[in-house]
Design a protein around this motif. Structure first.
Motif, PDB file in Angstrom:
ATOM      1  N   PRO A  68       0.786  -1.237   0.000  1.00  0.00           N
ATOM      2  CA  PRO A  68       0.000   0.000   0.000  1.00  0.00           C
ATOM      3  C   PRO A  68       0.819   1.289   0.000  1.00  0.00           C
ATOM      4  N   SER A  69       1.988   1.271   0.636  1.00  0.00           N
ATOM      5  CA  SER A  69       2.805   2.479   0.702  1.00  0.00           C
ATOM      6  C   SER A  69       3.300   2.932  -0.666  1.00  0.00           C
ATOM      7  N   THR A  70       3.247   2.052  -1.673  1.00  0.00           N
ATOM      8  CA  THR A  70       3.726   2.393  -3.024  1.00  0.00           C
ATOM      9  C   THR A  70       2.588   2.693  -3.998  1.00  0.00           C
ATOM     10  N   HIS A  71       1.358   2.468  -3.603  1.00  0.00           N
ATOM     11  CA  HIS A  71       0.219   2.556  -4.527  1.00  0.00           C
ATOM     12  C   HIS A  71       0.100   3.910  -5.222  1.00  0.00           C
ATOM     13  N   VAL A  72       0.075   4.970  -4.441  1.00  0.00           N
ATOM     14  CA  VAL A  72      -0.214   6.292  -5.003  1.00  0.00           C
ATOM     15  C   VAL A  72       0.875   6.734  -5.978  1.00  0.00           C
ATOM     16  N   LYS A  73       2.134   6.543  -5.608  1.00  0.00           N
ATOM     17  CA  LYS A  73       3.232   6.964  -6.490  1.00  0.00           C
ATOM     18  C   LYS A  73       3.185   6.220  -7.821  1.00  0.00           C
ATOM     19  N   LEU A  74       2.994   4.909  -7.775  1.00  0.00           N
ATOM     20  CA  LEU A  74       2.927   4.133  -9.011  1.00  0.00           C
ATOM     21  C   LEU A  74       1.726   4.550  -9.861  1.00  0.00           C
ATOM     22  N   SER A  92      -4.187   3.486  -0.137  1.00  0.00           N
ATOM     23  CA  SER A  92      -2.843   3.850   0.313  1.00  0.00           C
ATOM     24  C   SER A  92      -2.716   3.558   1.800  1.00  0.00           C
ATOM     25  N   SER A  93      -1.527   3.798   2.324  1.00  0.00           N
ATOM     26  CA  SER A  93      -1.304   3.651   3.761  1.00  0.00           C
ATOM     27  C   SER A  93      -1.520   4.969   4.490  1.00  0.00           C
ATOM     28  N   ASN A  94      -1.640   6.062   3.726  1.00  0.00           N
ATOM     29  CA  ASN A  94      -1.923   7.387   4.287  1.00  0.00           C
ATOM     30  C   ASN A  94      -2.488   8.273   3.182  1.00  0.00           C
ATOM     31  N   THR A  95      -2.768   9.510   3.490  1.00  0.00           N
ATOM     32  CA  THR A  95      -3.423  10.397   2.512  1.00  0.00           C
ATOM     33  C   THR A  95      -2.437  11.152   1.623  1.00  0.00           C
ATOM     34  N   LYS A  96      -1.140  10.967   1.844  1.00  0.00           N
ATOM     35  CA  LYS A  96      -0.140  11.689   1.064  1.00  0.00           C
ATOM     36  C   LYS A  96      -0.267  11.359  -0.434  1.00  0.00           C
ATOM     37  N   GLY A  97      -0.439  12.393  -1.236  1.00  0.00           N
ATOM     38  CA  GLY A  97      -0.502  12.227  -2.684  1.00  0.00           C
ATOM     39  C   GLY A  97      -1.869  11.889  -3.232  1.00  0.00           C
ATOM     40  N   ILE A 173      -3.966  -4.654  10.523  1.00  0.00           N
ATOM     41  CA  ILE A 173      -5.249  -5.274  10.230  1.00  0.00           C
ATOM     42  C   ILE A 173      -6.312  -4.273   9.785  1.00  0.00           C
ATOM     43  N   ILE A 174      -6.268  -3.029  10.254  1.00  0.00           N
ATOM     44  CA  ILE A 174      -7.341  -2.073   9.944  1.00  0.00           C
ATOM     45  C   ILE A 174      -7.332  -1.664   8.478  1.00  0.00           C
ATOM     46  N   HIS A 175      -6.171  -1.298   7.941  1.00  0.00           N
ATOM     47  CA  HIS A 175      -6.103  -0.932   6.533  1.00  0.00           C
ATOM     48  C   HIS A 175      -6.085  -2.168   5.634  1.00  0.00           C
ATOM     49  N   ASP A 176      -5.356  -3.199   6.057  1.00  0.00           N
ATOM     50  CA  ASP A 176      -5.208  -4.376   5.205  1.00  0.00           C
ATOM     51  C   ASP A 176      -6.510  -5.151   5.079  1.00  0.00           C
ATOM     52  N   ALA A 177      -7.331  -5.135   6.108  1.00  0.00           N
ATOM     53  CA  ALA A 177      -8.623  -5.832   6.075  1.00  0.00           C
ATOM     54  C   ALA A 177      -9.767  -4.821   6.038  1.00  0.00           C
ATOM     55  N   SER A 178      -9.630  -3.833   5.163  1.00  0.00           N
ATOM     56  CA  SER A 178     -10.646  -2.769   5.087  1.00  0.00           C
ATOM     57  C   SER A 178     -11.866  -3.175   4.277  1.00  0.00           C
ATOM     58  N   ASN A 307     -13.002   7.364   0.027  1.00  0.00           N
ATOM     59  CA  ASN A 307     -13.958   7.369   1.134  1.00  0.00           C
ATOM     60  C   ASN A 307     -13.614   6.307   2.177  1.00  0.00           C
ATOM     61  N   SER A 308     -13.337   5.084   1.725  1.00  0.00           N
ATOM     62  CA  SER A 308     -12.995   4.017   2.660  1.00  0.00           C
ATOM     63  C   SER A 308     -11.669   4.294   3.357  1.00  0.00           C
ATOM     64  N   GLN A 309     -10.731   4.913   2.637  1.00  0.00           N
ATOM     65  CA  GLN A 309      -9.452   5.303   3.236  1.00  0.00           C
ATOM     66  C   GLN A 309      -9.689   6.314   4.368  1.00  0.00           C
ATOM     67  N   LYS A 310     -10.574   7.272   4.122  1.00  0.00           N
ATOM     68  CA  LYS A 310     -10.870   8.300   5.126  1.00  0.00           C
ATOM     69  C   LYS A 310     -11.406   7.676   6.413  1.00  0.00           C
ATOM     70  N   PHE A 311     -12.331   6.734   6.273  1.00  0.00           N
ATOM     71  CA  PHE A 311     -12.924   6.134   7.471  1.00  0.00           C
ATOM     72  C   PHE A 311     -11.963   5.158   8.160  1.00  0.00           C
ATOM     73  N   SER A 312     -11.101   4.494   7.392  1.00  0.00           N
ATOM     74  CA  SER A 312     -10.058   3.661   8.011  1.00  0.00           C
ATOM     75  C   SER A 312      -9.128   4.530   8.856  1.00  0.00           C
ATOM     76  N   ASP A 313      -8.782   5.690   8.326  1.00  0.00           N
ATOM     77  CA  ASP A 313      -7.914   6.620   9.067  1.00  0.00           C
ATOM     78  C   ASP A 313      -8.598   7.116  10.346  1.00  0.00           C
ATOM     79  N   LEU A 314      -9.909   7.346  10.273  1.00  0.00           N
ATOM     80  CA  LEU A 314     -10.654   7.778  11.456  1.00  0.00           C
ATOM     81  C   LEU A 314     -10.719   6.665  12.507  1.00  0.00           C
ATOM     82  N   ILE A 315     -10.817   5.430  12.047  1.00  0.00           N
ATOM     83  CA  ILE A 315     -10.792   4.286  12.971  1.00  0.00           C
ATOM     84  C   ILE A 315      -9.453   4.228  13.699  1.00  0.00           C
TER      85      ILE A 315
END
Length: 327
Positions: A68-74, A92-97, A173-178, A307-315
């Protein structure tokens, strides 16, 4: 003829390749991985071409199946060169990019898909129809569970070297099993409140959270619970929905949907077993059809992933500070 480049020759990359060769000509699929031995193995296994170096020219679509840490750049690199892009979940693993990715996709008028394949699961689609028709009256609560021993996820690999076990690579587990969060949003809409707790465990050698308990409140006062863990020794993925006049139950392992009717006090199986891989085939078929028509997906488009990334981050945030978050 569409040309597809799969970046990442791990388990999910191989699954997508295995399904793609059933849908489009084998010669139109290429693979790339930084680990040459793995890439060569996949190239030989599926009889597809591999790349000696990463290049985006001449491809219609990229499948980003890397940590996940490489998704956005690629994805951004591909979009810059005119490639539509499928990003395996999570976004992604965070909202950067992420904002730049969204802006670039719009500017270039390119399609971006996020790999939430459970939206193509026939059992969950049956449940969505049942809920829409309000067959069992008012919805009271929903409970979703996922548990699997992390070393069993990819048995041929050392789990300690996989991204799932690494905070740096975007695991946990939170991001990987989102998937659980995403399909509950798909069924019930965005949650209005979130509260969570999660812990690491010394049973596994990881630096990420391994167990999470999440409480959600959806519209119409529907209460939700998600349990996620890396330690359950028998695989489990299931949903139970309590309704005014009965219960809806789904199990991925059994492949069944069952309904308990309060009137006759009986369970009824309304869907029998379906191969787990079928939802992945349906997902890839959907992506290929969207590409051929140059039409945005209404099921797994970029906004779903954001959207799912946003709520995972809030969790993650709720579990870190112990606060209930109202949205």
């Amino acid at each position: 003829m569409l040309k597809i480049l799969v970046i990442g020759a791990g388990s999910i990359g191989q699954r997508h390749i295995s399904n793609l060769v059933k849908i489009i000509p084998r010669k139109s699929i290429n693979v790339y991985d930084t680990e040459k031995s793995k890439m060569d193995f996949v190239s030989k296994k599926f009889k597809i071409l591999s790349l000696s170096r990463l290049a985006f020219d001449s491809y219609d679509c990229l499948l980003v199946c890397t940590p996940p840490s490489t998704h956005v750049k690629l994805a951004i690199d591909g979009l810059k060169r005119g490639c539509h892009t499928f990003i395996e979940k999570p976004l992604s693993s965070n909202t950067k990019g992420v904002a730049s990715l969204k802006k670039l996709a719009k500017k270039k008028n390119l399609l971006v898909f996020i790999g939430y394949n459970f939206r193509f699961n026939s059992g969950l689609n049956n449940i969505k129809k049942i809920l829409h028709k309000k067959q069992l009256g008012k919805i009271i609560s929903v409970s979703a569970e996922y548990g699997q021993y992390l070393p069993d996820w990819r048995p041929s690999h050392d789990y300690k070297k996989d991204y799932s076990a690494s905070k740096l690579l975007g695991g946990g587990i939170i991001h990987d099993a989102s998937h659980e969060l995403d399909y509950l949003i798909w069924l019930f809409g965005n949650p209005k409140e979130i509260q969570s707790n999660y812990i690491k465990t010394n049973i596994l050698k990881t630096d990420v959270e391994a167990i999470a308990e999440i409480i959600l409140k959806f519209k119409n006062n529907i209460l939700g619970r998600i349990h996620l863990d890396f330690i359950r020794r028998e695989y489990k993925r299931s949903v139970e929905i309590l309704c005014e006049n009965g219960i809806i139950s789904w199990s991925l392992k059994e492949g069944t949907v069952k309904i308990f009717n309060a009137k006759n006090q009986k369970w009824k199986i309304i869907q029998k077993s379906e191969p787990i891989n079928q939802m992945y085939i349906s997902e890839m078929s959907h992506v290929i059809n969207c590409l051929k028509q140059n039409k945005s997906s209404k099921i797994i488009h970029l906004e779903n992933g954001i959207n799912s990334q946003k709520f995972s981050d809030l969790i993650m945030k709720s579990g870190k500070n112990g606060n209930r978050i109202k949205i």
